[in-house]
Write a protein that holds these residues in place. Structure first.
Motif, PDB file in Angstrom:
ATOM      1  N   THR A 103       1.319   1.797  -3.509  1.00 46.20           N
ATOM      2  CA  THR A 103       0.118   2.172  -4.243  1.00 46.20           C
ATOM      3  C   THR A 103      -0.346   3.570  -3.858  1.00 46.20           C
ATOM      4  N   MET A 104      -0.098   3.969  -2.626  1.00 41.34           N
ATOM      5  CA  MET A 104      -0.515   5.312  -2.250  1.00 41.34           C
ATOM      6  C   MET A 104       0.422   6.351  -2.845  1.00 41.34           C
ATOM      7  N   LEU A 108      -8.067   3.535   0.412  1.00 43.20           N
ATOM      8  CA  LEU A 108      -6.785   3.963  -0.167  1.00 43.20           C
ATOM      9  C   LEU A 108      -6.857   5.369  -0.771  1.00 43.20           C
ATOM     10  N   PHE A 157       0.823  -1.215   0.000  1.00 43.02           N
ATOM     11  CA  PHE A 157       0.000   0.000   0.000  1.00 43.02           C
ATOM     12  C   PHE A 157       0.853   1.259   0.000  1.00 43.02           C
ATOM     13  N   SER A 207      -0.651   6.464  -6.282  1.00 42.83           N
ATOM     14  CA  SER A 207      -2.115   6.569  -6.274  1.00 42.83           C
ATOM     15  C   SER A 207      -2.773   5.652  -7.311  1.00 42.83           C
ATOM     16  N   THR A 208      -2.317   4.423  -7.337  1.00 39.69           N
ATOM     17  CA  THR A 208      -2.990   3.388  -8.101  1.00 39.69           C
ATOM     18  C   THR A 208      -2.624   2.046  -7.498  1.00 39.69           C
ATOM     19  N   THR A 209      -3.518   1.082  -7.599  1.00 42.12           N
ATOM     20  CA  THR A 209      -3.167  -0.248  -7.118  1.00 42.12           C
ATOM     21  C   THR A 209      -2.768  -1.162  -8.271  1.00 42.12           C
ATOM     22  N   ASN A 210      -2.764  -0.615  -9.469  1.00 44.18           N
ATOM     23  CA  ASN A 210      -2.329  -1.376 -10.625  1.00 44.18           C
ATOM     24  C   ASN A 210      -0.797  -1.427 -10.631  1.00 44.18           C
ATOM     25  N   HIS A 234      -7.533   4.151 -14.313  1.00 45.78           N
ATOM     26  CA  HIS A 234      -6.113   4.316 -14.071  1.00 45.78           C
ATOM     27  C   HIS A 234      -5.749   3.944 -12.633  1.00 45.78           C
ATOM     28  N   VAL A 235      -6.671   4.191 -11.712  1.00 45.06           N
ATOM     29  CA  VAL A 235      -6.365   4.008 -10.297  1.00 45.06           C
ATOM     30  C   VAL A 235      -6.452   2.539  -9.885  1.00 45.06           C
ATOM     31  N   ALA A 236      -7.503   1.892 -10.304  1.00 44.03           N
ATOM     32  CA  ALA A 236      -7.636   0.494  -9.910  1.00 44.03           C
ATOM     33  C   ALA A 236      -8.626  -0.188 -10.827  1.00 44.03           C
ATOM     34  N   GLN A 290     -10.325  -0.146  -1.547  1.00 42.87           N
ATOM     35  CA  GLN A 290     -10.080   0.898  -2.550  1.00 42.87           C
ATOM     36  C   GLN A 290     -10.521   2.257  -2.026  1.00 42.87           C
TER      37      GLN A 290
END
Lengths: 319, 685
Positions: A154-155, B430, A151, A158-161, B543-545, B427
């Motif tokens: 990802t933070m 986050l 995380f 700012s994406t979890t991809n 784009h984010v998830a 999500q």
């Protein structure tokens, strides 16, 4: 569209490379350890030979084994292959990363673990239940620590991809982020615990007091065992690649040219080789921990990861 | 709306028909349960129509008080919850006819009283009571969802509470059932009183009991907070937030299993519906401190409840604790929603709210499934104690398969439904970096971390429950001879298991269905969770998830198939042999890991959470260390001694004091009445 197709093709190839390379990494670590401990080392390709041998053998099942016991190796292996498919190995625009992000990745690990533990309990021996119980205890602390460590990444991005996140870090250049230090330490500790390495587990022994992972797969044989073993090699590889590509993404290919991909492959090989040296050293100098010290070890990892996230939230984001 | 009426009426009729069941048992099996099925189908239909048409229909019925006719309303929010009730009720109506045979025969009482091993006498249970109160219970829940004024709401709420109390106490020959039911009744009424006060605060400023008037009322922030706090306590008590949860793990398992399924699967959701209706709809814009309170309570509830759940050896108690845990996750979603909405980020708030609603739906499906499955095991083996089960996957293969799906779903594993809602909650959490408050920015990640920890322990809990009950070898003789349950019971479980898969694999379609709810509550445009088509779930932006469950399933299936085919190109023999027994020989079922043993490492890790009394003793005179050893373990909830016993003690003391004015003489009582009347007259004028 052609570009898109190329990317998906590349995705599939990367996954194959991932699966095929995993035993090599395991062999390399074993070799390093042997050298460090003054033992005669097996060949680098020994894990492949073991797998081939196991695949060729006939299955021996325990008398009470149910269908779940026979299905579990396939599910565990499938979950690991899917996880491998979403982690960028040599090139970054990985379209498969959009199918499943890091949280889903943790979910895949949990799915594999769920079936592995159930398979351990299926026969009804004390070993299986013990392995399942210990594995679930260790995992219930390691899994959140792993998620928290990721995380931080990802933070920041700012994406979890994963693919987009790694590109973000690559684009940001060399920035010193204190939060990443915490996350790195935590992820390294989780890796050791989750992939069955000293000081948490020692797959090389079959002693009741020290077994975690091995106790669950004790009843497996032939192709089932091969799939289980291969799955755990892939898992080790996934963790190693996560560490090297998140925290040191440099060298990873960002275009689909032959040159870039060659550089990417070489870079990731070098990173993994180096990481393995560290792991082998760590395993050589440390002793196995008592089982009830493990929660402290993992609790520490969890807190480190949490500190990483908090450091990021408090220090590194512009309000 | 007509369908909704039909649902309520059918539920009432099903209760009425059941009245004849004592004389004529098939009335319950055939008449009552099929009417209940009709009721469920009508509720599901009404709910889905309300969601699809995205409309509000109102009605006023000329009942009730002279100055207040009954206001009813069906909007997408009630529609969603109505659909949940519908699904569970349909499953229960399929399951019930098989399950109640046990009560019909009246041969056994499910003996779970731990102390007495003596065979219990055959007890006859009144089938009429079971059917009547089931009908009333379902009708009450549906009426709560339809209510559009506080008066109807409270009446329906009470019908729901009281009829479910009567169902909990149904097996009243059992003292634990009686005790559980009493605690339930007590807390349900304390909760209802608090809800009444909360409505009172709103009605006081609105000047009317109708929800329409309450929506337009403007409360000062302080009064709004008071109303919120009362609603949180009142609805939270019914939903089972820690530390108000103690009744839940007592009462839910005590009822017959299909009623436990309804209580855990749906009644809790009705309480959550109440909270959502009250906070998001009636109170207007939430304040961020409410969100923080809800989030904190939700996190604590989820974590503590799962830690209690993992230590349970009673299958149904374990499931009840797990319901508390899921309520915690739903509250986390609601809390995040309030925080993001209050700080001016309604699109992210909508994601959090969506996550909470989705989790409500999921939980109602998989918890109903799990309770029905536990009921099937109870029906065939008369055992709720995990440590006496084992090996049922071979005796009850279908039930085992459905339960496996239920366990996977509740553990939040992809690609099933539990995962989707937990993923959405994470999500939302986050997205914390959009907030400007430092406190919130550091608390939300901690909550997310604890959610991850909770999910991991849930997985351990259900590995334990499933592994001990269904895998391994049978630990007792009658478990070894268990048979598969009737086709109706299996059909109910199959339906729910299928729904678990469907809700997990096509989340985008489900979200499209739920979207009108959040849109109406938050007055937003169409949400962007499905912008890239049905294949991709993208809560904030692609784009984010993103998560594509259909592709995950496709990839998983093709990998499995490929691996299987490649490995079976050549036909090879599979040999069966003895498992490895370390060379000692004679493995038996008692050597397996038990449920208590399985959770022992976690018990050590989180030791302070429980009040554990553990004793190992060697009775005098027994020389044989291995067989004479006795091990006793009692694990109890801290909230009993910490919260309830002092309160209970205070109430007793107060009652004794008050008791002094009770002289037993009628003249004194008349004097009391007179002076009270005087006092009241003086107060009014």
């Amino acid at each position: 569209m052609v570009d898109n197709l190329n990317a998906w093709l590349d995705s599939a190839l990367q996954t194959l490379l991932f699966i095929a390379g995993a035993p090599l990494l395991a062999g390399w670590i074993k070799r390093l350890k042997c050298h460090l401990q003054n033992r005669a080392a097996p060949s680098l390709f020994q894990p492949y030979r073991d797998l081939v041998k196991l695949f060729a053998k006939d299955v021996v099942l325990a008398e009470h084994a149910s269908w779940l016991f026979r299905a579990a190796p396939y599910i565990v292996f499938g979950a690991m292959v899917l996880s491998a498919a979403v982690v960028p190995l040599v090139a970054v625009p990985l379209p498969a990363s959009a199918i499943a992000d890091v949280i889903v990745l943790a979910g895949f690990f949990a799915l594999a673990r769920f079936f592995q533990a159930l398979a351990g309990m299926d026969i009804g021996t004390a070993f299986g239940g013990m392995g399942a119980s210990r594995e679930m205890t260790v995992a219930s602390l390691a899994e959140p620590a792993m998620l928290m460590a990721v995380f931080t990444l990802t933070m920041t991005a700012s994406t979890t991809n994963l693919s987009i996140a790694i590109r973000h870090i690559l684009a940001a250049g060399l920035v010193l982020r204190p939060s990443f230090l915490f996350a790195l330490l935590s992820l390294a500790m989780v890796t050791v615990a989750e992939t069955g390495h000293i000081p948490v587990d020692n797959p090389a022994t079959h002693l009741e007091l020290t077994m975690l992972h091995e106790a669950m797969v004790l009843e497996y044989s032939a192709r089932h065992l091969a799939l289980m073993e291969w799955a755990s090699m892939i898992k080790l590889m996934i963790y190693a690649v996560l560490i090297s590509n998140i925290f040191l993404p440099w060298g990873i290919a960002s275009r689909f040219t032959v040159a870039a991909i060659t550089v990417g492959t070489l870079a990731v090989t070098a990173k993994l080789a180096l990481l393995s040296v560290l792991l082998a050293l760590w395993e050589t100098v440390l002793a196995k921990m008592r089982l009830f010290r493990v929660p402290q070890f993992l609790g520490f990892a969890f807190l480190l990861a949490l500190l990483g996230v908090l450091t990021h939230v408090i220090l590194e984001t512009a309000v | 709306m007509m369908l909704a009426y039909a649902a309520v009426v059918a539920a009432l009729l099903s209760g009425a028909v059941a009245m004849a069941a004592d004389r004529f048992p098939p009335a319950l099996r055939i008449g009552s349960f099929s009417l209940l099925g009709v009721s469920g189908a009508a509720a599901l239909g009404a709910g889905i129509l309300a969601l699809l048409s995205d409309s509000r229909s109102r009605a006023q019925l000329p009942f009730g008080l002279p100055w207040l006719s009954w206001h009813l309303r069906l909007d997408p929010l009630s529609g969603l919850f109505m659909a949940m009730v519908g699904i569970s009720v349909i499953a229960v109506s399929l399951y019930g006819p098989g399950y109640v045979r046990e009560f019909e025969r009246g041969v056994h009482t499910p003996h779970h009283a731990p102390s007495d091993g003596a065979p219990q006498p055959a007890v006859h249970h009144s089938l009429a009571a079971l059917g009547l109160f089931t009908g009333l219970f379902v009708a009450g829940m549906l009426a709560v969802l339809l209510a559009d004024d506080a008066f109807v709401f409270m009446i329906a709420w009470e019908i729901m509470s009281v009829s479910s109390y009567l169902l909990v106490v149904y097996q009243h020959h059992n003292s634990t059932s009686r005790q559980a039911a009493f605690i339930y009744l007590l807390l349900a009424h304390a909760g209802a009183l608090v809800i009444l006060l909360a409505f009172g605060v709103l009605a006081g400023s609105a000047g009317s009991f109708t929800f329409a008037a309450m929506r337009t009322a403007h409360l000062s922030p302080v009064w709004a907070s008071v109303a919120f706090a009362l609603a949180l306590i009142g609805f939270g008590m019914k939903a089972g937030i820690v530390p108000l949860h103690v009744w839940l793990p007592e009462a839910h398992p005590a009822a017959p299993s299909h009623i436990s399924a309804l209580m855990s699967g749906v009644m809790i959701k009705v309480a959550i519906y109440g909270l959502i209706r009250f906070v998001f709809d009636l109170l207007g814009t939430p304040q961020w401190s409410w969100g923080l309170a809800t989030l904190t309570i939700g996190t604590a509830t989820a974590l503590l409840a799962v830690l209690y759940a993992v230590q349970q050896n009673d299958f149904k108690r374990l499931l009840a604790y797990s319901s508390v845990e899921n309520v915690g996750i739903i509250f986390m979603g609601l809390g995040l929603g309030m925080i993001f909405i209050a700080t001016g980020h309604p699109t992210i708030g909508a994601v959090a709210l969506l996550a909470a609603l989705y989790h409500c739906l999921n939980h109602s499906v998989f918890k109903t499934l799990l309770f029905l499955g536990a009921g099937a095991v109870l029906y065939r083996t008369h055992e709720r104690d995990l440590d006496r089960l084992g090996g049922l996957i071979r005796r009850m293969p279908h039930t085992a398969l459905f339960m496996l799906i239920g366990c996977l779903a509740i553990s939040g594993l992809p690609p099933l439904n539990g995962f989707v809602s937990e993923w959405l909650t994470l999500q939302a959490a986050l997205q914390v970096s959009v907030l400007s408050s430092g406190v919130l920015r550091s608390i939300i990640p901690v909550a997310a971390a604890l959610l991850a920890l909770t999910t991991a322990i849930v997985t351990a809990t259900f590995v334990k429950a499933y592994g001990v009950a269904f895998l391994g070898q049978a630990r007792t003789r009658h478990v070894a001879h268990a048979r598969e349950v009737s086709i109706g019971m299996r059909a109910a479980m199959a339906l729910l298991a299928l729904l678990c898969v469907a809700l997990g694999v096509v989340p985008t379609l489900v979200i499209r269905l739920i979207n009108p709810v959040t849109r109406n509550l938050l007055h937003l445009g169409p949400a962007g969770a499905t912008v890239r088509g049905w294949l991709w779930l993208t809560p904030v932006s692609p784009h984010v998830a993103s998560y594509s469950a259909p592709l995950v399933v496709a990839a998983m299936a093709s990998t499995l198939l490929l691996a299987y085919v490649l490995l079976h190109l050549r036909r090879r023999a599979t040999r069966r042999s003895q498992p490895w027994d370390c060379g000692f020989g004679g493995l038996n079922a008692r050597m397996q890991y038990t449920s208590t043993a399985f959770s022992q490492p976690l018990r050590r890790v989180f030791a302070p959470v429980w009040r554990t009394e553990e004793q190992v003793s060697l009775p005098a005179g027994s020389a044989d260390q291995a067989s004479g050893m006795r091990h006793q373990l009692h694990i109890t909830d801290w909230s009993w001694p910490a919260l309830y016993q002092p309160v209970g003690h205070l109430v007793l003391v107060a009652a004794r004091r008050v008791g002094r004015i009770q002289t037993g003489s009628i003249r004194v009582y008349l004097a009391y009445s007179f002076f009270t009347l005087l006092l009241l007259l003086w107060l009014i004028t």
